[in-house]
Design a protein around this motif. Structure first.
Motif, PDB file in Angstrom:
ATOM      1  N   PHE A 272       5.595  -4.833  -7.677  1.00 33.53           N
ATOM      2  CA  PHE A 272       5.941  -3.805  -8.662  1.00 33.53           C
ATOM      3  C   PHE A 272       5.152  -4.041  -9.956  1.00 33.53           C
ATOM      4  O   PHE A 272       4.507  -3.130 -10.482  1.00 33.53           O
ATOM      5  CB  PHE A 272       7.445  -3.828  -8.955  1.00 33.53           C
ATOM      6  CG  PHE A 272       7.878  -2.747  -9.915  1.00 33.53           C
ATOM      7  CD1 PHE A 272       8.371  -1.541  -9.446  1.00 33.53           C
ATOM      8  CD2 PHE A 272       7.772  -2.931 -11.296  1.00 33.53           C
ATOM      9  CE1 PHE A 272       8.751  -0.531 -10.337  1.00 33.53           C
ATOM     10  CE2 PHE A 272       8.147  -1.934 -12.185  1.00 33.53           C
ATOM     11  CZ  PHE A 272       8.639  -0.732 -11.698  1.00 33.53           C
ATOM     12  N   SER A 273       5.210  -5.277 -10.450  1.00 35.00           N
ATOM     13  CA  SER A 273       4.509  -5.593 -11.709  1.00 35.00           C
ATOM     14  C   SER A 273       3.009  -5.321 -11.564  1.00 35.00           C
ATOM     15  O   SER A 273       2.357  -4.858 -12.500  1.00 35.00           O
ATOM     16  CB  SER A 273       4.687  -7.068 -12.078  1.00 35.00           C
ATOM     17  OG  SER A 273       6.035  -7.425 -12.040  1.00 35.00           O
ATOM     18  N   PHE A 274       2.480  -5.598 -10.372  1.00 34.23           N
ATOM     19  CA  PHE A 274       1.058  -5.368 -10.152  1.00 34.23           C
ATOM     20  C   PHE A 274       0.731  -3.868 -10.246  1.00 34.23           C
ATOM     21  O   PHE A 274      -0.318  -3.484 -10.771  1.00 34.23           O
ATOM     22  CB  PHE A 274       0.627  -5.936  -8.792  1.00 34.23           C
ATOM     23  CG  PHE A 274      -0.857  -5.834  -8.584  1.00 34.23           C
ATOM     24  CD1 PHE A 274      -1.717  -6.731  -9.209  1.00 34.23           C
ATOM     25  CD2 PHE A 274      -1.402  -4.825  -7.808  1.00 34.23           C
ATOM     26  CE1 PHE A 274      -3.096  -6.621  -9.054  1.00 34.23           C
ATOM     27  CE2 PHE A 274      -2.780  -4.713  -7.645  1.00 34.23           C
ATOM     28  CZ  PHE A 274      -3.626  -5.614  -8.276  1.00 34.23           C
ATOM     29  N   GLY A 275       1.650  -3.030  -9.755  1.00 30.58           N
ATOM     30  CA  GLY A 275       1.449  -1.573  -9.865  1.00 30.58           C
ATOM     31  C   GLY A 275       1.360  -1.143 -11.327  1.00 30.58           C
ATOM     32  O   GLY A 275       0.512  -0.329 -11.709  1.00 30.58           O
ATOM     33  N   ILE A 276       2.221  -1.716 -12.150  1.00 24.59           N
ATOM     34  CA  ILE A 276       2.208  -1.399 -13.590  1.00 24.59           C
ATOM     35  C   ILE A 276       0.882  -1.873 -14.186  1.00 24.59           C
ATOM     36  O   ILE A 276       0.241  -1.167 -14.973  1.00 24.59           O
ATOM     37  CB  ILE A 276       3.390  -2.096 -14.311  1.00 24.59           C
ATOM     38  CG1 ILE A 276       4.726  -1.708 -13.662  1.00 24.59           C
ATOM     39  CG2 ILE A 276       3.384  -1.806 -15.813  1.00 24.59           C
ATOM     40  CD1 ILE A 276       5.096  -0.253 -13.748  1.00 24.59           C
ATOM     41  N   LEU A 277       0.478  -3.077 -13.785  1.00 23.72           N
ATOM     42  CA  LEU A 277      -0.786  -3.646 -14.280  1.00 23.72           C
ATOM     43  C   LEU A 277      -1.969  -2.742 -13.923  1.00 23.72           C
ATOM     44  O   LEU A 277      -2.871  -2.519 -14.741  1.00 23.72           O
ATOM     45  CB  LEU A 277      -0.981  -5.046 -13.692  1.00 23.72           C
ATOM     46  CG  LEU A 277      -2.198  -5.799 -14.186  1.00 23.72           C
ATOM     47  CD1 LEU A 277      -1.873  -6.521 -15.488  1.00 23.72           C
ATOM     48  CD2 LEU A 277      -2.669  -6.815 -13.164  1.00 23.72           C
ATOM     49  N   LEU A 278      -1.968  -2.209 -12.694  1.00 22.64           N
ATOM     50  CA  LEU A 278      -3.062  -1.319 -12.284  1.00 22.64           C
ATOM     51  C   LEU A 278      -3.109  -0.075 -13.172  1.00 22.64           C
ATOM     52  O   LEU A 278      -4.186   0.346 -13.606  1.00 22.64           O
ATOM     53  CB  LEU A 278      -2.878  -0.879 -10.825  1.00 22.64           C
ATOM     54  CG  LEU A 278      -3.290  -1.834  -9.719  1.00 22.64           C
ATOM     55  CD1 LEU A 278      -3.168  -1.135  -8.365  1.00 22.64           C
ATOM     56  CD2 LEU A 278      -4.716  -2.338  -9.907  1.00 22.64           C
TER      57      LEU A 278
ATOM     58  N   LEU B  24      -7.075   3.561  -6.848  1.00 21.37           N
ATOM     59  CA  LEU B  24      -6.294   2.735  -7.783  1.00 21.37           C
ATOM     60  C   LEU B  24      -4.975   3.402  -8.146  1.00 21.37           C
ATOM     61  O   LEU B  24      -3.930   2.750  -8.159  1.00 21.37           O
ATOM     62  CB  LEU B  24      -7.080   2.497  -9.081  1.00 21.37           C
ATOM     63  CG  LEU B  24      -8.170   1.442  -9.121  1.00 21.37           C
ATOM     64  CD1 LEU B  24      -8.522   1.098 -10.550  1.00 21.37           C
ATOM     65  CD2 LEU B  24      -7.750   0.171  -8.416  1.00 21.37           C
ATOM     66  N   VAL B  25      -5.040   4.699  -8.429  1.00 22.59           N
ATOM     67  CA  VAL B  25      -3.809   5.398  -8.838  1.00 22.59           C
ATOM     68  C   VAL B  25      -2.803   5.364  -7.699  1.00 22.59           C
ATOM     69  O   VAL B  25      -1.616   5.066  -7.888  1.00 22.59           O
ATOM     70  CB  VAL B  25      -4.112   6.862  -9.245  1.00 22.59           C
ATOM     71  CG1 VAL B  25      -2.817   7.641  -9.463  1.00 22.59           C
ATOM     72  CG2 VAL B  25      -4.972   6.907 -10.500  1.00 22.59           C
ATOM     73  N   GLN B  26      -3.281   5.654  -6.505  1.00 28.12           N
ATOM     74  CA  GLN B  26      -2.345   5.720  -5.390  1.00 28.12           C
ATOM     75  C   GLN B  26      -1.744   4.344  -5.077  1.00 28.12           C
ATOM     76  O   GLN B  26      -0.559   4.228  -4.774  1.00 28.12           O
ATOM     77  CB  GLN B  26      -3.038   6.320  -4.171  1.00 28.12           C
ATOM     78  CG  GLN B  26      -3.441   7.773  -4.468  1.00 28.12           C
ATOM     79  CD  GLN B  26      -3.866   8.542  -3.246  1.00 28.12           C
ATOM     80  OE1 GLN B  26      -4.219   7.956  -2.233  1.00 28.12           O
ATOM     81  NE2 GLN B  26      -3.836   9.847  -3.339  1.00 28.12           N
ATOM     82  N   VAL B  27      -2.556   3.327  -5.159  1.00 28.70           N
ATOM     83  CA  VAL B  27      -2.014   1.987  -4.906  1.00 28.70           C
ATOM     84  C   VAL B  27      -1.012   1.631  -6.011  1.00 28.70           C
ATOM     85  O   VAL B  27       0.054   1.070  -5.745  1.00 28.70           O
ATOM     86  CB  VAL B  27      -3.148   0.936  -4.811  1.00 28.70           C
ATOM     87  CG1 VAL B  27      -2.574  -0.463  -4.716  1.00 28.70           C
ATOM     88  CG2 VAL B  27      -4.021   1.210  -3.592  1.00 28.70           C
ATOM     89  N   ALA B  28      -1.328   1.990  -7.247  1.00 30.40           N
ATOM     90  CA  ALA B  28      -0.397   1.714  -8.363  1.00 30.40           C
ATOM     91  C   ALA B  28       0.949   2.373  -8.095  1.00 30.40           C
ATOM     92  O   ALA B  28       2.009   1.763  -8.259  1.00 30.40           O
ATOM     93  CB  ALA B  28      -0.995   2.215  -9.676  1.00 30.40           C
ATOM     94  N   VAL B  29       0.891   3.648  -7.664  1.00 30.12           N
ATOM     95  CA  VAL B  29       2.130   4.390  -7.410  1.00 30.12           C
ATOM     96  C   VAL B  29       2.921   3.762  -6.261  1.00 30.12           C
ATOM     97  O   VAL B  29       4.137   3.603  -6.331  1.00 30.12           O
ATOM     98  CB  VAL B  29       1.810   5.882  -7.136  1.00 30.12           C
ATOM     99  CG1 VAL B  29       3.035   6.617  -6.620  1.00 30.12           C
ATOM    100  CG2 VAL B  29       1.278   6.547  -8.398  1.00 30.12           C
TER     101      VAL B  29
ATOM    102  N   PHE C  77      -3.636   7.293   1.129  1.00 35.37           N
ATOM    103  CA  PHE C  77      -2.354   6.763   1.564  1.00 35.37           C
ATOM    104  C   PHE C  77      -1.170   7.593   1.076  1.00 35.37           C
ATOM    105  O   PHE C  77      -0.091   7.498   1.579  1.00 35.37           O
ATOM    106  CB  PHE C  77      -2.205   5.317   1.092  1.00 35.37           C
ATOM    107  CG  PHE C  77      -3.266   4.445   1.676  1.00 35.37           C
ATOM    108  CD1 PHE C  77      -3.121   3.924   2.944  1.00 35.37           C
ATOM    109  CD2 PHE C  77      -4.436   4.196   0.990  1.00 35.37           C
ATOM    110  CE1 PHE C  77      -4.109   3.143   3.507  1.00 35.37           C
ATOM    111  CE2 PHE C  77      -5.418   3.413   1.547  1.00 35.37           C
ATOM    112  CZ  PHE C  77      -5.266   2.883   2.813  1.00 35.37           C
ATOM    113  N   VAL C  78      -1.418   8.363   0.049  1.00 35.48           N
ATOM    114  CA  VAL C  78      -0.327   9.165  -0.498  1.00 35.48           C
ATOM    115  C   VAL C  78      -0.719  10.622  -0.396  1.00 35.48           C
ATOM    116  O   VAL C  78      -1.823  10.998  -0.745  1.00 35.48           O
ATOM    117  CB  VAL C  78      -0.096   8.815  -1.981  1.00 35.48           C
ATOM    118  CG1 VAL C  78       1.054   9.632  -2.536  1.00 35.48           C
ATOM    119  CG2 VAL C  78       0.176   7.335  -2.132  1.00 35.48           C
ATOM    120  N   LYS C  79       0.228  11.430   0.093  1.00 36.76           N
ATOM    121  CA  LYS C  79      -0.067  12.839   0.202  1.00 36.76           C
ATOM    122  C   LYS C  79      -0.279  13.410  -1.188  1.00 36.76           C
ATOM    123  O   LYS C  79       0.554  13.193  -2.068  1.00 36.76           O
ATOM    124  CB  LYS C  79       1.121  13.529   0.865  1.00 36.76           C
ATOM    125  CG  LYS C  79       0.854  14.949   1.274  1.00 36.76           C
ATOM    126  CD  LYS C  79       2.018  15.421   2.115  1.00 36.76           C
ATOM    127  CE  LYS C  79       1.771  16.821   2.624  1.00 36.76           C
ATOM    128  NZ  LYS C  79       2.830  17.244   3.528  1.00 36.76           N
TER     129      LYS C  79
END
Ligand SMILES: Nc1ncnc2c1ncn2[C@@H]1O[C@H](COP(=O)(O)OP(=O)(O)OP(=O)(O)O)[C@@H](O)[C@H]1O
Length: 359
Positions: free
Chosen positions: A229-235, A288-293, A320-322
């Motif tokens: 989760f924290s990594f998503g915020i970091l991205l 990057l955005v999709q992995v962050a989400v 990975f995300v629609k």
């Protein structure tokens, strides 16, 4: 609604990426040793205020120079477990054995009298925090390529901690000031495992739970998914150059609350740090955005593992995300991404998405 499963279904049929196992070599192995207090006093000019690099929840960090000329960063713990010197040494030595090119390795420690100190190699390019928000932010423009390398490098460091270190380590405090940058501005994850050295109840309540906006909403057991989760915020911070929490009209706004509507509208370029002046790689931005989400989803079981994150960040071409345009703004919540399971389907949508949103 049934939770989980996408990752289980998708990834269990994937071949194992043995690359992750292979990247265990450290750039500079460094020699692990015990330092004397006297040596560290001499190196840091008696822990002089002018040598202080900063202060965290566990203590202050000082720049120093050894008689050999090597530069070091010394963390002087202000709270430490009442453990005996020997026990402290054992725990620090376990952390000292964890070596990876994207982890800031410990050079050694000192445990004398009341003092507990941990010695690291000094990173002259300081932390990601310094570049994005700190005292060098005005003069620093990390370009897109550097940001991408930082994203992948820190993901690899964290994946190593979660999957390959012995014993495995949950970082618990992933944030921009714990991502240090080496001479080539590559990322090194710092401060891993230190929380273990702090006795229960000796820190202010919530201090390790990330009052700073990086902590996962799921309370309870600390696990790898909290780091994810924290990594998503970091991205998202790396993409946008924004702090994880901002005050807007007196109210606190998290970076995901800000990013959410832009993601849902497919306005990915509007997420990008203005300092980049529009110079970024579109496919990598989408990734990057999709992995962050995905990482910052509310439900821990829906977050990918860090190993998955590394693969997603490195692999191009798959979505990975629609994309939001396919199911309407109101239909998608950030914690309920709709995921594609086949790359063909994903590629088709990806093409539409790129034409519609970024074209
Ligand atoms: N090896 C190092 N080289 C250069 N700067 C460092 C090094 N280690 C730490 N720092 C910097 O020193 C400062 C204090 O670090 P410290 O880890 O104590 O606190 P923090 O990361 O701000 O917060 P926390 O205690 O929650 O981790 C930070 O700005 C950090 O980036």
């Amino acid at each position: 609604m049934a939770r989980t499963s996408f990752w289980a279904k998708y990834w269990c049929y994937r071949p194992v990426d043995h690359n992750l196992c292979r990247i265990v070599d450290s750039k500079k192995p460094g020699t692990w040793r015990r330092f004397s207090l006297r040596e560290l006093h001499a190196a840091t000019n008696n822990f002089n205020y002018d040598n202080k690099l900063g202060e965290g929840i566990m203590g202050s960090v000082y720049w120093g120079q050894l008689a050999s000329g090597d530069q070091i960063a010394v963390k002087r713990l202000k709270v430490w477990s009442a453990k005996a010197e020997r026990e402290f040494a054992v725990e620090v030595e376990i952390l000292g054995r964890v070596r990876h090119k994207h982890l800031l390795s410990l050079l050694g420690y000192c445990a004398e009298g009341q003092e507990r100190l941990i010695v690291y190699e000094y990173m002259p390019h300081l932390s990601l925090y310094s570049h994005l928000h700190g005292h060098i932010a005005a003069d620093s423009t990390l370009n897109w390529e550097q940001r991408m390398r930082i994203a992948v490098g820190s993901a690899e460091g964290l994946a190593y901690l979660h999957h390959y270190a012995t014993p495995t380590v949950v970082h618990r405090n992933i944030k921009a000031s714990n991502i240090l940058l080496d001479d080539s501005l590559d990322a090194l994850v710092a401060d891993f495992g230190l929380a273990k050295l702090i006795p229960e109840g000796s820190l202010p309540k919530g201090s390790l739970k990330g009052i700073s906006g990086y902590s996962a909403p799921n309370l309870g057991k600390v696990s790898e998914s909290c780091d994810v989760f924290s990594f998503g915020i970091l991205l998202m911070e790396l993409i946008s150059g924004r702090k994880p929490i901002r005050r807007v009209g007196g109210e606190k706004q998290s970076i995901m609350e800000w990013a959410g509507p832009l993601v849902l509208d497919g306005r990915y370029p509007d997420l990008v740090d203005a300092k980049l002046e529009g110079k970024f790689h579109q496919d990598e931005l989408i990734r990057l955005v999709q992995v962050a989400v995905l990482c910052a989803q509310s439900f821990p079981e829906e977050r990918p593992s860090m190993q998955d994150v590394v693969e997603m960040l490195k692999e191009g071409g798959q979505q990975f995300v629609k994309p939001p345009s396919q199911h309407g703004r109101d239909g998608l919540r950030l914690d309920e991404p709709v995921l594609y399971k086949t790359s063909t389907e994903a590629t088709e949508v990806n093409n539409i998405f790129e034409l519609a949103q970024l074209g």
